[in-house]
Design a protein around this motif. Structure first.
Motif, PDB file in Angstrom:
ATOM      1  N   TYR A  50      35.930  -6.144  34.285  1.00 32.81           N
ATOM      2  CA  TYR A  50      35.649  -4.459  34.741  1.00 32.81           C
ATOM      3  C   TYR A  50      36.683  -3.903  35.440  1.00 32.81           C
ATOM      4  N   ASP A  51      36.920  -2.568  35.093  1.00 28.04           N
ATOM      5  CA  ASP A  51      37.511  -1.939  36.138  1.00 28.04           C
ATOM      6  C   ASP A  51      36.400  -1.362  37.107  1.00 28.04           C
ATOM      7  N   THR A 110      41.485  -1.838  38.997  1.00 31.64           N
ATOM      8  CA  THR A 110      41.415  -2.391  37.713  1.00 31.64           C
ATOM      9  C   THR A 110      40.969  -3.936  37.663  1.00 31.64           C
ATOM     10  N   ASP A 111      40.785  -4.438  36.255  1.00 31.32           N
ATOM     11  CA  ASP A 111      40.705  -5.806  36.103  1.00 31.32           C
ATOM     12  C   ASP A 111      41.769  -6.628  36.816  1.00 31.32           C
ATOM     13  N   ASP A 113      33.418  -0.176  34.338  1.00 33.66           N
ATOM     14  CA  ASP A 113      33.749   0.491  33.242  1.00 33.66           C
ATOM     15  C   ASP A 113      34.665  -0.523  32.484  1.00 33.66           C
ATOM     16  N   SER A 114      34.709  -0.693  31.341  1.00 40.12           N
ATOM     17  CA  SER A 114      35.567  -1.302  30.331  1.00 40.12           C
ATOM     18  C   SER A 114      35.877  -0.877  29.162  1.00 40.12           C
ATOM     19  N   TYR A 115      36.678  -1.410  28.304  1.00 43.15           N
ATOM     20  CA  TYR A 115      36.807  -0.910  26.845  1.00 43.15           C
ATOM     21  C   TYR A 115      35.686  -1.492  26.093  1.00 43.15           C
ATOM     22  N   ARG A 116      34.871  -2.269  26.696  1.00 40.99           N
ATOM     23  CA  ARG A 116      33.709  -3.156  25.883  1.00 40.99           C
ATOM     24  C   ARG A 116      32.317  -2.437  26.178  1.00 40.99           C
TER      25      ARG A 116
END
Length: 116
Positions: free
Chosen positions: A32-33, A52-53, A98-101
């Motif tokens: 996750y960011d 960021t991650d 937050d993440s794209y997942r």
């Protein structure tokens, strides 16, 4: 169940320092960011800093050189070191993951008050 727990806020004099912490559970923290936002009375929530991650960071212009965001993927914790605090830094500070997942997820907020 995803949970972000913010802590570390308080009352500090101008020029002082605080370190905020955000402990995450229920997520794979390392992918996750992580970010810190703040919201002052009567104003919109704004981004303060993000990491960021992969460890890249960016900051709002108003805090560059004074605040530092970091993360510990072993402790599932994000930090915001705040130095040279100013009265205009007074706000409720919120942790964000937050993440794209999945996400975004938010902490409950911690109050920071800078006043003499």
């Amino acid at each position: 169940q995803v949970q972000l727990v913010d802590s570390g806020g308080g009352l500090v004099q101008p020029g002082g320092s605080l370190r905020l912490s955000c402990v995450a559970s229920g997520i794979i923290f390392s992918v996750y960011d992580m970010a810190w936002y703040r919201q002052a009375p009567g104003k919109q929530r704004e981004l303060v800093a993000r990491i960021t991650d992969g460890g890249r960071t960016n900051y709002a212009d108003s805090v560059k050189g004074r605040f530092t965001i970091s993360r510990d993927n072993v402790k599932n914790t994000a930090y915001l070191q705040m130095n040279s605090l100013k009265p205009e830094d007074t706000a409720v500070y919120y942790c964000n993951a937050d993440s794209y997942r999945a996400g975004p997820y938010w902490g409950q907020g911690t109050q920071v008050t800078v006043s003499s």
